[in-house]
Design a protein around this motif. Structure first.
Motif, PDB file in Angstrom:
ATOM      1  N   LYS A 207       0.847  -1.204   0.000  1.00 22.15           N
ATOM      2  CA  LYS A 207       0.000   0.000   0.000  1.00 22.15           C
ATOM      3  C   LYS A 207       0.881   1.252   0.000  1.00 22.15           C
ATOM      4  O   LYS A 207       0.635   2.203  -0.752  1.00 22.15           O
ATOM      5  N   ALA A 208       1.912   1.252   0.856  1.00 19.24           N
ATOM      6  CA  ALA A 208       2.837   2.390   0.933  1.00 19.24           C
ATOM      7  C   ALA A 208       4.031   2.225   0.001  1.00 19.24           C
ATOM      8  O   ALA A 208       4.857   3.123  -0.111  1.00 19.24           O
ATOM      9  N   ARG A 209       4.111   1.063  -0.652  1.00 15.63           N
ATOM     10  CA  ARG A 209       5.218   0.734  -1.551  1.00 15.63           C
ATOM     11  C   ARG A 209       6.571   0.846  -0.819  1.00 15.63           C
ATOM     12  O   ARG A 209       7.481   1.570  -1.229  1.00 15.63           O
ATOM     13  N   LEU A 210       6.661   0.089   0.274  1.00 15.81           N
ATOM     14  CA  LEU A 210       7.908   0.022   1.035  1.00 15.81           C
ATOM     15  C   LEU A 210       8.960  -0.701   0.200  1.00 15.81           C
ATOM     16  O   LEU A 210       8.729  -1.828  -0.249  1.00 15.81           O
ATOM     17  N   ARG A 211      10.113  -0.082   0.000  1.00 12.57           N
ATOM     18  CA  ARG A 211      11.134  -0.692  -0.850  1.00 12.57           C
ATOM     19  C   ARG A 211      12.536  -0.705  -0.242  1.00 12.57           C
ATOM     20  O   ARG A 211      13.405  -1.396  -0.742  1.00 12.57           O
ATOM     21  N   THR A 212      12.768   0.085   0.811  1.00 10.66           N
ATOM     22  CA  THR A 212      14.107   0.192   1.381  1.00 10.66           C
ATOM     23  C   THR A 212      14.088  -0.236   2.839  1.00 10.66           C
ATOM     24  O   THR A 212      13.308   0.288   3.630  1.00 10.66           O
ATOM     25  N   PRO A 265       4.757   9.586  -2.817  1.00  4.91           N
ATOM     26  CA  PRO A 265       3.991   8.428  -3.285  1.00  4.91           C
ATOM     27  C   PRO A 265       2.630   8.771  -3.883  1.00  4.91           C
ATOM     28  O   PRO A 265       2.069   7.964  -4.627  1.00  4.91           O
ATOM     29  N   THR A 266       2.104   9.944  -3.571  1.00  6.58           N
ATOM     30  CA  THR A 266       0.786  10.310  -4.109  1.00  6.58           C
ATOM     31  C   THR A 266       0.841  10.630  -5.601  1.00  6.58           C
ATOM     32  O   THR A 266      -0.199  10.710  -6.257  1.00  6.58           O
ATOM     33  N   GLN A 267       2.044  10.809  -6.149  1.00  4.75           N
ATOM     34  CA  GLN A 267       2.181  11.173  -7.566  1.00  4.75           C
ATOM     35  C   GLN A 267       2.361   9.951  -8.472  1.00  4.75           C
ATOM     36  O   GLN A 267       2.603  10.092  -9.670  1.00  4.75           O
ATOM     37  N   ALA A 268       2.230   8.757  -7.919  1.00  6.21           N
ATOM     38  CA  ALA A 268       2.415   7.538  -8.718  1.00  6.21           C
ATOM     39  C   ALA A 268       1.372   7.442  -9.827  1.00  6.21           C
ATOM     40  O   ALA A 268       0.229   7.896  -9.683  1.00  6.21           O
ATOM     41  N   TRP A 278      -5.775   0.484  -3.332  1.00  6.47           N
ATOM     42  CA  TRP A 278      -4.329   0.395  -3.345  1.00  6.47           C
ATOM     43  C   TRP A 278      -3.654   1.749  -3.562  1.00  6.47           C
ATOM     44  O   TRP A 278      -2.443   1.878  -3.367  1.00  6.47           O
ATOM     45  N   LYS A 279      -4.399   2.743  -3.966  1.00  6.38           N
ATOM     46  CA  LYS A 279      -3.797   4.024  -4.346  1.00  6.38           C
ATOM     47  C   LYS A 279      -3.477   4.844  -3.095  1.00  6.38           C
ATOM     48  O   LYS A 279      -4.358   5.198  -2.321  1.00  6.38           O
ATOM     49  N   TYR A 280      -2.195   5.142  -2.942  1.00  7.30           N
ATOM     50  CA  TYR A 280      -1.725   5.786  -1.712  1.00  7.30           C
ATOM     51  C   TYR A 280      -2.131   7.257  -1.675  1.00  7.30           C
ATOM     52  O   TYR A 280      -1.994   7.985  -2.668  1.00  7.30           O
ATOM     53  N   THR A 281      -2.609   7.692  -0.523  1.00  4.28           N
ATOM     54  CA  THR A 281      -2.955   9.092  -0.305  1.00  4.28           C
ATOM     55  C   THR A 281      -2.223   9.583   0.941  1.00  4.28           C
ATOM     56  O   THR A 281      -1.726   8.805   1.748  1.00  4.28           O
ATOM     57  N   GLY A 282      -2.146  10.892   1.106  1.00  3.67           N
ATOM     58  CA  GLY A 282      -1.559  11.454   2.315  1.00  3.67           C
ATOM     59  C   GLY A 282      -0.042  11.543   2.271  1.00  3.67           C
ATOM     60  O   GLY A 282       0.591  11.368   1.239  1.00  3.67           O
ATOM     61  N   LYS A 283       0.515  11.815   3.457  1.00  3.53           N
ATOM     62  CA  LYS A 283       1.948  12.065   3.564  1.00  3.53           C
ATOM     63  C   LYS A 283       2.749  10.761   3.512  1.00  3.53           C
ATOM     64  O   LYS A 283       2.274   9.699   3.888  1.00  3.53           O
ATOM     65  N   LYS A 284       3.981  10.881   3.058  1.00  4.53           N
ATOM     66  CA  LYS A 284       4.927   9.766   3.081  1.00  4.53           C
ATOM     67  C   LYS A 284       5.273   9.436   4.527  1.00  4.53           C
ATOM     68  O   LYS A 284       5.342  10.322   5.383  1.00  4.53           O
ATOM     69  N   ALA A 285       5.500   8.146   4.817  1.00  2.00           N
ATOM     70  CA  ALA A 285       5.766   7.738   6.197  1.00  2.00           C
ATOM     71  C   ALA A 285       6.791   6.610   6.241  1.00  2.00           C
ATOM     72  O   ALA A 285       7.011   5.904   5.262  1.00  2.00           O
ATOM     73  N   THR A 286       7.406   6.457   7.411  1.00  2.00           N
ATOM     74  CA  THR A 286       8.349   5.381   7.695  1.00  2.00           C
ATOM     75  C   THR A 286       7.676   4.365   8.600  1.00  2.00           C
ATOM     76  O   THR A 286       7.024   4.742   9.577  1.00  2.00           O
ATOM     77  N   GLN A 287       7.815   3.086   8.280  1.00  2.00           N
ATOM     78  CA  GLN A 287       7.245   2.036   9.117  1.00  2.00           C
ATOM     79  C   GLN A 287       8.379   1.260   9.798  1.00  2.00           C
ATOM     80  O   GLN A 287       9.449   1.088   9.216  1.00  2.00           O
ATOM     81  N   TYR A 288       8.130   0.813  11.022  1.00  2.00           N
ATOM     82  CA  TYR A 288       9.203   0.106  11.735  1.00  2.00           C
ATOM     83  C   TYR A 288       8.655  -0.862  12.771  1.00  2.00           C
ATOM     84  O   TYR A 288       7.546  -0.710  13.285  1.00  2.00           O
ATOM     85  N   ILE A 315       2.712  -2.910  -9.587  1.00  2.00           N
ATOM     86  CA  ILE A 315       2.909  -1.862  -8.578  1.00  2.00           C
ATOM     87  C   ILE A 315       3.747  -0.756  -9.201  1.00  2.00           C
ATOM     88  O   ILE A 315       4.809  -1.032  -9.771  1.00  2.00           O
ATOM     89  N   PRO A 316       3.318   0.503  -9.133  1.00  2.59           N
ATOM     90  CA  PRO A 316       4.107   1.596  -9.716  1.00  2.59           C
ATOM     91  C   PRO A 316       5.526   1.619  -9.160  1.00  2.59           C
ATOM     92  O   PRO A 316       5.722   1.540  -7.951  1.00  2.59           O
ATOM     93  N   GLY A 317       6.510   1.669 -10.027  1.00  2.00           N
ATOM     94  CA  GLY A 317       7.900   1.722  -9.595  1.00  2.00           C
ATOM     95  C   GLY A 317       8.544   0.370  -9.406  1.00  2.00           C
ATOM     96  O   GLY A 317       9.731   0.286  -9.103  1.00  2.00           O
ATOM     97  N   GLY A 318       7.772  -0.711  -9.566  1.00  2.00           N
ATOM     98  CA  GLY A 318       8.360  -2.037  -9.464  1.00  2.00           C
ATOM     99  C   GLY A 318       8.095  -2.741  -8.150  1.00  2.00           C
ATOM    100  O   GLY A 318       7.318  -2.288  -7.308  1.00  2.00           O
ATOM    101  N   ILE A 319       8.779  -3.850  -7.955  1.00  2.00           N
ATOM    102  CA  ILE A 319       8.543  -4.722  -6.816  1.00  2.00           C
ATOM    103  C   ILE A 319       8.769  -3.986  -5.492  1.00  2.00           C
ATOM    104  O   ILE A 319       9.639  -3.122  -5.374  1.00  2.00           O
ATOM    105  N   SER A 320       7.948  -4.316  -4.485  1.00  2.00           N
ATOM    106  CA  SER A 320       8.103  -3.718  -3.160  1.00  2.00           C
ATOM    107  C   SER A 320       7.840  -4.773  -2.094  1.00  2.00           C
ATOM    108  O   SER A 320       7.359  -5.869  -2.385  1.00  2.00           O
TER     109      SER A 320
END
Length: 361
Positions: A207-212, A265-268, A278-288, A315-320
């Motif tokens: 949903k947030a397209r976590l990749r790193t 992420p809202t510009q995907a 699945w379309k992300y809205t709102g501010k970018k965030a870090t999950q932990y 998924i926009p931008g590739g695998i996550s």
């Protein structure tokens, strides 16, 4: 191979349930009483049919069915990221592994023995004694107390017995001054089969397209580098991060941190057939995830997806990363902290090093 095929099929079926709104609803959750504000907290209204939502008035919140979404999952809401009501940023599933047969229970995918609907039923309680399923429209209020001068809100979640014999429950605790996280502690009942692990997995990283993933000594793991050629519509194999690779604080606690790699992420740009949820809205965030007292066998584990769950939509931008979890051999009372922070990974890591992780709005 047969196990992998079965898991793929089960995840596909569950995804269809999610995409088409399959729940056990008999009442629209929007018609239930909204949570009551109690100082810094929100808690379910009492003595009326109420939305089962607990957490911070101005921070992270959690909920369970009959709110929108699949059964057998804790919903995580983050209104401070600019999300509308009932927008779920991630879910947490219960996945206990029994010791005798090493079968992994799946709270979202197993069938309920209470009503023969997919997804184990969760229910709430103010105490660790809640052996039977109460009326789902009258959730527990949660207990506000003072611990060493700091206010906390605590609620317990119980689950039907799993097909593998696991009978588990969790305690959720929110702590004043930490509005972007909550503690989740796992237990077994006296009736439970013995467990080898009780995995609490955040299941919707796509949903947030976590990749790193952020590791010790400035190292990272990128989803695209772990699975550079994967374009299937199933889950990848799991990738494991050892205790030695994870970021540690001065008290010996460890952090497993993930974030998107997109500036906004809202510009995907999505494929035309991508479902709206699945379309992300709102501010970018870090999950932990954070483990204050890790055992030597603690690992961070992720898997990935190239397409959104139960779909062919890339998924926009590739695998996550999709599932995002900590795991270690089980002992009752294991505690972990899960957070979704508006601060960047760099700000959080800097705070860990300075023993002052940012938490203030």
């Amino acid at each position: 191979m047969k196990t992998k095929i079965l898991f793929t099929f089960l995840f596909f079926v569950a995804g269809i349930y999610y995409c088409y709104g399959q729940t056990d609803l008999k009442i629209d959750p929007k018609t239930l009483a909204v949570p009551e504000k109690n100082g810094i907290w929100v808690q379910p209204a009492q003595n009326t049919k109420a939305q089962p939502i607990w957490g911070f008035a101005d921070g992270i919140r959690i909920g369970i069915a009959p709110l929108d979404g699949p059964r057998g999952l804790i919903r995580i809401y983050t209104p401070y990221l600019g999300h509308d009501e009932f927008v779920v940023t991630n879910f947490i599933a219960f996945e206990p592994i029994d010791k005798a047969k090493s079968i992994r229970g799946l709270s979202e995918l197993e069938w309920s023995e209470l009503d023969n609907v997919r997804g184990k039923r969760f229910w709430s309680s103010d105490t660790p004694e809640a052996p039977s399923f109460p009326d789902k429209y009258y959730p527990a209020h949660g207990i506000v107390t003072n611990e060493n001068g700091v206010e906390t809100l605590t609620v317990y979640f119980f689950c039907e017995t799993f097909d593998n014999g696991a009978d588990v429950y969790v305690r959720i605790k929110f702590t004043a001054g930490k509005p972007y996280e909550f503690e989740i502690t796992g237990y077994v009942t006296e009736e439970s089969d013995e467990l080898s692990r009780f995995i609490l997995t955040a299941t919707m990283g796509n949903k947030a397209r976590l990749r790193t993933l952020y590791l010790a000594n400035g190292k990272t793991k990128e989803a695209g580098q772990l699975w550079p050629t994967y374009t299937d519509s199933n889950f990848t194999e799991h990738n494991h991060t050892s205790l030695a690779e994870m970021i540690k604080d001065k008290n010996g606690g460890v952090w497993f941190i993930a974030s998107p790699d997109e500036e906004d992420p809202t510009q995907a740009v999505y494929a035309e057939d991508t479902h709206t949820h699945w379309k992300y809205t709102g501010k970018k965030a870090t999950q932990y995830w954070y483990c204050p007292k890790p055992g030597n066998e603690l690992e961070g584990v992720v898997n990935g997806r190239y397409t959104y769950w139960a779909s062919k939509s890339p998924i926009p931008g590739g695998i996550s990363y999709e599932n995002f979890e900590l795991t270690e051999p089980f002992h009752t009372g294991q505690s972990y902290i899960f957070g979704i922070s508006p601060f960047s990974p760099e700000e959080i890591i800097s705070g860990i090093n300075l023993d002052s992780v940012p938490n203030k709005p």
